[in-house]
Design an enzyme around this catalytic site. Structure first.
Site, mmCIF file in Angstrom:
data_model
loop_
_atom_site.group_PDB
_atom_site.id
_atom_site.type_symbol
_atom_site.label_atom_id
_atom_site.label_comp_id
_atom_site.label_asym_id
_atom_site.label_seq_id
_atom_site.Cartn_x
_atom_site.Cartn_y
_atom_site.Cartn_z
ATOM 1 N N GLU A 81 -5.113 49.557 -9.806
ATOM 2 C CA GLU A 81 -3.972 50.122 -9.076
ATOM 3 C C GLU A 81 -2.744 49.208 -9.080
ATOM 4 O O GLU A 81 -1.865 49.352 -8.234
ATOM 5 C CB GLU A 81 -4.365 50.447 -7.635
ATOM 6 N N HIS A 100 -1.153 46.637 -0.693
ATOM 7 C CA HIS A 100 -1.879 47.914 -0.684
ATOM 8 C C HIS A 100 -3.243 47.707 -0.036
ATOM 9 O O HIS A 100 -3.946 46.751 -0.369
ATOM 10 C CB HIS A 100 -2.056 48.437 -2.109
ATOM 11 N N HIS A 102 -6.673 49.799 2.373
ATOM 12 C CA HIS A 102 -7.323 50.989 2.926
ATOM 13 C C HIS A 102 -7.608 50.721 4.402
ATOM 14 O O HIS A 102 -8.629 51.141 4.925
ATOM 15 C CB HIS A 102 -8.623 51.283 2.169
ATOM 16 N N HIS A 172 -6.662 58.058 1.133
ATOM 17 C CA HIS A 172 -6.833 56.835 0.344
ATOM 18 C C HIS A 172 -6.500 55.573 1.138
ATOM 19 O O HIS A 172 -7.370 54.777 1.424
ATOM 20 C CB HIS A 172 -5.953 56.968 -0.909
HETATM 21 MN MN MN Z 1 -6.559 51.764 -3.206
#
Ligand code: MN
Length: 241
Positions: A81, A100, A102, A172
């Site tokens: 990603e 980034h 979760h 996500h």
């Molecule tokens: Mn991710």
């Protein structure tokens, strides 16, 4: 030996390693998630770990990428990603750091359409009038694996982020950005805290959110004091790991 980072500021490299440890210690990332910084001497490059758990990252694990998210000179496997980082750095010249994750408390706000993540207290003023939600189905339809695995998806995510500080990714996770590494770590931590508090408040009744003006003023205030949190988080995280 891994490739060395060409000529990045050693302090920036050290802070990026610390950021990886802090984000794990503060419960923002677990085995997954990643943090990058824009290269201080080559604004068209960014620095991000090879594909591994953030808490285990050392300076030797860092890779330099161009904005297409190809390694400048490295054979090791990057995160799938990484396009999140490359396309946000390209779209937002003001952004110096991208995180980034979760982080769990934020997830519900990405899947409930009519309750945006909004600042419930001064520490999360950077959320402004609410974080937008990126819908991956708008780009690749209903059958994706949910990951930002190419440039096209990264461009789509950067568009939804717009000029803001955070974007939620439906089903996500989320991505936060900032003008410094420390500010961005602060935002990632308090996005999670705000989500937890907002969910608790919503169970009690109608929520009285910060106004746009309060959010902006609080955000500016926090930017002037966030080193206090950074010093604490760094000391704790480096002692723990
Ligand atoms: Mn991710």
């Amino acid at each position: 030996m891994p490739m060395m980072l060409s000529d990045a500021d050693p302090t920036l490299v050290e802070e990026l390693v610390a950021a990886n440890r802090i984000l794990f210690d503060q419960g923002v990332v677990d085995g997954f998630g990643h943090v990058s910084v824009r290269h201080d001497k080559h604004p068209d490059r960014y620095i991000l770990s090879r594909s591994m758990a953030p808490a285990l990252v050392t300076a030797a694990d860092l890779i330099e990428f161009n904005l297409d998210s190809s390694p400048v000179s490295d054979q090791r496997q990057g995160y799938l990603e990484r396009f999140i980082h490359g396309e946000i750095f390209r779209a937002r010249p003001d952004v110096m750091c991208v995180i980034h994750s979760h982080s769990p408390s934020v997830i519900p706000f990405g899947i409930v359409e009519d309750v945006p993540l909004r600042p419930v207290f001064h520490m999360s003023g950077f959320l402004g009038l609410g974080a937008p939600i990126f819908e991956i189905r708008d780009i690749v339809g209903p059958g994706s694996d949910m990951l930002i695995r190419d440039r096209n998806l990264g461009i789509g995510l950067a568009k939804v982020l717009g000029a803001g500080g955070a974007v939620l990714m439906r089903g996500h996770g989320s991505t936060v950005v900032g003008q410094t590494l420390r500010q961005t770590v602060y935002r990632a931590v308090y996005a999670e805290v705000n989500a937890r508090l907002q969910a608790e408040a919503l169970r009690l009744g109608k929520v009285n959110y910060l106004t746009a003006e309060e959010a902006a003023a609080a955000s500016a205030m926090n930017d002037s004091t966030l080193n206090r949190a950074w010093d604490l988080w760094k000391t704790k995280a480096l002692a723990a790991h």
